[in-house]
Design a protein around this motif. Structure first.
Motif, PDB file in Angstrom:
ATOM      1  N   VAL A  87       0.826  -1.220   0.000  1.00  0.00           N
ATOM      2  CA  VAL A  87       0.000   0.000   0.000  1.00  0.00           C
ATOM      3  C   VAL A  87       0.852   1.258   0.000  1.00  0.00           C
ATOM      4  O   VAL A  87       0.513   2.239  -0.651  1.00  0.00           O
ATOM      5  CB  VAL A  87      -0.951   0.004   1.223  1.00  0.00           C
ATOM      6  CG1 VAL A  87      -1.889   1.194   1.158  1.00  0.00           C
ATOM      7  CG2 VAL A  87      -1.743  -1.285   1.313  1.00  0.00           C
ATOM      8  N   GLY A  88       1.959   1.253   0.749  1.00  0.00           N
ATOM      9  CA  GLY A  88       2.829   2.422   0.773  1.00  0.00           C
ATOM     10  C   GLY A  88       2.718   3.250   2.024  1.00  0.00           C
ATOM     11  O   GLY A  88       3.666   3.906   2.430  1.00  0.00           O
ATOM     12  N   ASP A  89       1.538   3.246   2.662  1.00  0.00           N
ATOM     13  CA  ASP A  89       1.354   4.050   3.867  1.00  0.00           C
ATOM     14  C   ASP A  89       0.704   3.175   4.933  1.00  0.00           C
ATOM     15  O   ASP A  89       0.231   2.080   4.650  1.00  0.00           O
ATOM     16  CB  ASP A  89       0.483   5.267   3.555  1.00  0.00           C
ATOM     17  CG  ASP A  89       0.635   6.358   4.598  1.00  0.00           C
ATOM     18  OD1 ASP A  89       1.608   6.320   5.362  1.00  0.00           O
ATOM     19  OD2 ASP A  89      -0.231   7.261   4.646  1.00  0.00           O
ATOM     20  N   VAL A 393      -1.733   7.466  -3.822  1.00  0.00           N
ATOM     21  CA  VAL A 393      -2.466   8.002  -4.982  1.00  0.00           C
ATOM     22  C   VAL A 393      -2.657   6.903  -6.032  1.00  0.00           C
ATOM     23  O   VAL A 393      -3.725   6.791  -6.640  1.00  0.00           O
ATOM     24  CB  VAL A 393      -1.722   9.225  -5.575  1.00  0.00           C
ATOM     25  CG1 VAL A 393      -2.341   9.654  -6.892  1.00  0.00           C
ATOM     26  CG2 VAL A 393      -1.756  10.384  -4.590  1.00  0.00           C
ATOM     27  N   ARG A 394      -1.630   6.062  -6.234  1.00  0.00           N
ATOM     28  CA  ARG A 394      -1.778   4.938  -7.177  1.00  0.00           C
ATOM     29  C   ARG A 394      -2.884   4.000  -6.725  1.00  0.00           C
ATOM     30  O   ARG A 394      -3.700   3.542  -7.523  1.00  0.00           O
ATOM     31  CB  ARG A 394      -0.456   4.160  -7.289  1.00  0.00           C
ATOM     32  CG  ARG A 394       0.632   4.889  -8.046  1.00  0.00           C
ATOM     33  CD  ARG A 394       1.947   4.135  -7.980  1.00  0.00           C
ATOM     34  NE  ARG A 394       1.919   2.914  -8.776  1.00  0.00           N
ATOM     35  CZ  ARG A 394       2.176   1.717  -8.292  1.00  0.00           C
ATOM     36  NH1 ARG A 394       2.448   1.547  -7.005  1.00  0.00           N
ATOM     37  NH2 ARG A 394       2.156   0.657  -9.078  1.00  0.00           N
ATOM     38  N   ARG A 395      -2.904   3.703  -5.422  1.00  0.00           N
ATOM     39  CA  ARG A 395      -3.940   2.810  -4.891  1.00  0.00           C
ATOM     40  C   ARG A 395      -5.318   3.442  -5.017  1.00  0.00           C
ATOM     41  O   ARG A 395      -6.300   2.768  -5.310  1.00  0.00           O
ATOM     42  CB  ARG A 395      -3.657   2.485  -3.416  1.00  0.00           C
ATOM     43  CG  ARG A 395      -2.518   1.515  -3.232  1.00  0.00           C
ATOM     44  CD  ARG A 395      -2.854   0.167  -3.826  1.00  0.00           C
ATOM     45  NE  ARG A 395      -1.693  -0.702  -3.877  1.00  0.00           N
ATOM     46  CZ  ARG A 395      -1.646  -1.837  -4.551  1.00  0.00           C
ATOM     47  NH1 ARG A 395      -2.686  -2.227  -5.259  1.00  0.00           N
ATOM     48  NH2 ARG A 395      -0.571  -2.580  -4.559  1.00  0.00           N
ATOM     49  N   ALA A 396      -5.409   4.744  -4.762  1.00  0.00           N
ATOM     50  CA  ALA A 396      -6.709   5.427  -4.862  1.00  0.00           C
ATOM     51  C   ALA A 396      -7.206   5.431  -6.310  1.00  0.00           C
ATOM     52  O   ALA A 396      -8.420   5.381  -6.554  1.00  0.00           O
ATOM     53  CB  ALA A 396      -6.585   6.855  -4.340  1.00  0.00           C
ATOM     54  N   SER A 493      -9.631   2.882   1.245  1.00  0.00           N
ATOM     55  CA  SER A 493     -10.072   1.835   2.177  1.00  0.00           C
ATOM     56  C   SER A 493      -9.121   0.640   2.173  1.00  0.00           C
ATOM     57  O   SER A 493      -9.027  -0.088   3.164  1.00  0.00           O
ATOM     58  CB  SER A 493     -11.488   1.381   1.821  1.00  0.00           C
ATOM     59  OG  SER A 493     -11.530   0.869   0.506  1.00  0.00           O
ATOM     60  N   ILE A 494      -8.390   0.456   1.079  1.00  0.00           N
ATOM     61  CA  ILE A 494      -7.459  -0.686   1.003  1.00  0.00           C
ATOM     62  C   ILE A 494      -6.349  -0.568   2.047  1.00  0.00           C
ATOM     63  O   ILE A 494      -5.801  -1.576   2.500  1.00  0.00           O
ATOM     64  CB  ILE A 494      -6.866  -0.815  -0.428  1.00  0.00           C
ATOM     65  CG1 ILE A 494      -6.124  -2.142  -0.567  1.00  0.00           C
ATOM     66  CG2 ILE A 494      -5.961   0.352  -0.759  1.00  0.00           C
ATOM     67  CD1 ILE A 494      -5.673  -2.461  -1.960  1.00  0.00           C
ATOM     68  N   VAL A 495      -6.003   0.673   2.457  1.00  0.00           N
ATOM     69  CA  VAL A 495      -4.976   0.862   3.487  1.00  0.00           C
ATOM     70  C   VAL A 495      -5.439   0.213   4.789  1.00  0.00           C
ATOM     71  O   VAL A 495      -4.693  -0.519   5.444  1.00  0.00           O
ATOM     72  CB  VAL A 495      -4.694   2.372   3.710  1.00  0.00           C
ATOM     73  CG1 VAL A 495      -3.716   2.574   4.859  1.00  0.00           C
ATOM     74  CG2 VAL A 495      -4.153   3.001   2.448  1.00  0.00           C
ATOM     75  N   LYS A 496      -6.691   0.480   5.167  1.00  0.00           N
ATOM     76  CA  LYS A 496      -7.224  -0.071   6.411  1.00  0.00           C
ATOM     77  C   LYS A 496      -7.446  -1.571   6.305  1.00  0.00           C
ATOM     78  O   LYS A 496      -7.192  -2.320   7.256  1.00  0.00           O
ATOM     79  CB  LYS A 496      -8.541   0.633   6.769  1.00  0.00           C
ATOM     80  CG  LYS A 496      -8.395   2.116   7.041  1.00  0.00           C
ATOM     81  CD  LYS A 496      -7.421   2.361   8.188  1.00  0.00           C
ATOM     82  CE  LYS A 496      -7.236   3.848   8.471  1.00  0.00           C
ATOM     83  NZ  LYS A 496      -6.178   4.095   9.454  1.00  0.00           N
ATOM     84  N   ARG A 497      -7.912  -2.024   5.166  1.00  0.00           N
ATOM     85  CA  ARG A 497      -8.151  -3.459   4.991  1.00  0.00           C
ATOM     86  C   ARG A 497      -6.831  -4.235   5.106  1.00  0.00           C
ATOM     87  O   ARG A 497      -6.751  -5.254   5.781  1.00  0.00           O
ATOM     88  CB  ARG A 497      -8.805  -3.747   3.637  1.00  0.00           C
ATOM     89  CG  ARG A 497     -10.219  -3.199   3.514  1.00  0.00           C
ATOM     90  CD  ARG A 497     -11.010  -3.974   2.459  1.00  0.00           C
ATOM     91  NE  ARG A 497     -10.374  -3.955   1.144  1.00  0.00           N
ATOM     92  CZ  ARG A 497     -10.579  -3.034   0.221  1.00  0.00           C
ATOM     93  NH1 ARG A 497     -11.414  -2.020   0.463  1.00  0.00           N
ATOM     94  NH2 ARG A 497      -9.979  -3.093  -0.953  1.00  0.00           N
TER      95      ARG A 497
END
Length: 533
Positions: A87-89, A393-396, A493-497
């Motif tokens: 994710v990166g962050d 930003v890529r993930r978003a 939301s992928i960061v939290k998942r």
């Protein structure tokens, strides 16, 4: 005869004392990075064995630089790295969550509850939390380019809030979004180059929509070459264009001066034949991974051709991908397809360095971030912060679902899990409630790092979430709570998942280990062992 011994730094016991010892070791790692979370998080100054200084508050960077001996505690380093790569962050978040899950499980382990029951309960709670995130996440319409840009900018700003460059987040969030939008559909990370130039202000940093690399070592005659071209052909080589001293490469035994002159003439004629073929190809810019000597440099300067030798492999590869063509190992039979092209080439002064800029590259969309700053450590931390923002930003862009940050999503999941626990009988009810309590570590730590009263803030948040205000979270600026969705504190939301999944897996792994053993002589062979056994 074989034997095993305990690993240095671990408990020598088995069963429950071993699990508790592993949990305590992980808690020590969590304590090291606890204070780096959030906009008011502190930075860590790390000095390695070679006296290199690193200043950072990025969880993965700090954990990677720590010399962690305990084998169980290394699990936290692994999940921070996986979060950074995936994710990166959220690297500090995932480590904090894993540590808090273990902390909440520790009393139950000490009371004699089997660790497998705890693992099963935590996995059930994680599956429920992931399902809830899917239900409450907000999908932003990506049809409108301007609306999409605003979404990406807010996600980048949220990522940079906790970094050293937080005060310049508006400046950098625009730059990061522009950089990612420069890329093609697959958003390849290696097509974003980052160059660091010491000196100037951080706001002197700029984005080059193309390839940029530092001017390489040059010989006499280089300054006579033109420094600006429009639509030039670019020839990329892996050839050395330099006269070599005979003693370095070969031994020739001769008995008269004429023979020696023939050898010298042959060497010159080989070099000039290569140069003639390059000029005949029509290329105006010649790049090579190997040195381009003074003879070749002056030869090209006389014919208004720009050349650069000793170009790094990474920069040469990116130039080829962006401008087209291939990296040649011979100059015989240079075809049109072997050469690349760009709209404009120029050499410009940035700080104390000169940079070669290729813009308007037709083959692949690429860009280069040129970072400025007073200290080398500051520029390094800026690079790490921008890497996190670029990944977000890529993930978003790929997953256009967002949730509110600032502890809002964790408090909402905690409330839902407490309600869910009441529908389950037996020990699992207690354990899922403990999991729900562990999620509150994120808003609690945000409060502690900002110097706020965590108990008061959390009580307010629990009350608001119980009333149905699902996006209420911490507001750092007013020392209170606020609707973080309206305040545009957004995260993909992928960061939290990913954070919940990785933290749960790490916790379950630690809880399932009841003994640490090591064979110190793994190459030991029994006296009568057959060969190969």
């Amino acid at each position: 005869q074989w034997y095993q011994r305990r690993v240095r730094g671990t408990d020598t016991s088995q069963g429950v004392p071993q699990i508790v010892s592993n949990i305590n070791a992980c808690q020590m790692v969590v304590e090291a990075i606890r204070t780096t979370l959030g906009p008011r998080g502190m930075d860590k100054l790390i000095v390695d064995s070679k006296e290199k200084v690193t200043i950072s508050n990025d969880g993965a960077t700090i954990l990677g630089l720590l010399d962690i001996v305990h084998p169980a505690a290394k699990t936290l380093v692994d999940i921070a790295r996986s979060q950074d790569a995936e994710v990166g962050d959220g690297t500090t978040t995932v480590t904090l969550l894993a540590g808090e899950f273990m902390k909440q499980a520790k009393p139950y382990i000490e009371d004699g509850i089997n660790s497998q029951i705890i693992i099963r309960s935590f996995r059930k709670a994680t599956a429920f939390a992931l399902k809830k995130i899917q239900e409450i996440q907000v999908t932003v319409k990506s049809d409108d380019p301007e609306e999409l840009r605003q979404l990406l900018k807010k996600c980048a700003s949220t990522s940079m809030c906790s970094k050293l460059i937080a005060y310049n987040k508006d400046f950098f969030s625009d730059m990061v979004v522009d950089a990612v939008m420069c890329l093609d559909t697959y958003l390849p990370l290696n097509m974003i180059g980052i160059k660091k130039v010491t000196g100037g202000s951080v706001t002197d940093s700029k984005l080059v929509k193309g390839v940029a690399f530092k001017k390489t070592f040059s010989y006499a005659g280089f300054e006579m070459q033109p420094k600006t071209y429009v639509k030039p052909k670019v020839l990329s080589l892996n050839i050395e264009l330099e006269l070599k001293a005979e003693r370095d490469n070969a031994e020739c035994r001769i008995d008269n001066v004429e023979e020696y002159q023939k050898i010298v003439d042959a060497e010159w004629s080989i070099l000039y034949s290569k140069l003639d073929l390059m000029v005949a190809s029509g290329a105006k810019i010649i790049l090579s991974k190997l040195p381009i000597g003074d003879v070749a440099t002056q030869y090209f300067a006389d014919r208004d051709i720009f050349c650069a030798g000793r170009v790094t492999q990474e920069d040469l590869n990116r130039t080829v991908k962006a401008c087209g063509g291939t990296i040649l190992t011979t100059v015989n039979d240079i075809r049109e397809a072997d050469m690349g092209q760009c709209d404009q080439f120029e050499e410009v002064q940035i700080g104390n360095d000169r940079y070669n800029l290729f813009t308007g590259c037709p083959k692949a969309k690429t860009c280069t971030l040129i970072l400025r700053g007073g200290a080398e450590q500051f520029i390094d931390e800026t690079e790490r912060s921008l890497h996190d923002a670029i990944m977000i930003v890529r993930r978003a862009l790929k997953n256009d679902s967002i949730v509110a940050g600032g502890g809002a999503i964790e408090m909402e999941l905690s409330k839902e899990l407490r309600n869910y626990a009441k529908t389950i009988h037996g020990k699992e009810q207690l354990l899922i409630t403990a999991y729900a309590k562990a999620l509150e570590i994120i808003p609690r730590q945000l409060c502690d790092n900002a110097g706020f009263d965590a108990t008061t803030i959390l009580n307010k948040l629990r009350q608001k979430h119980a009333q149905g205000a699902k996006w209420m979270g911490m507001d750092i600026t007013s020392e209170d709570i606020a609707d973080n969705f309206e305040a545009c504190v957004w995260e993909p939301s992928i960061v939290k998942r990913n954070a919940l999944t990785a933290a749960c897996e790490a916790c379950c792994t630690i809880l399932s280990i009841d003994e640490t053993v090591k064979n110190p002589n793994s190459n030991y062979k029994a006296p009568n062992a057959m060969p190969g056994m």
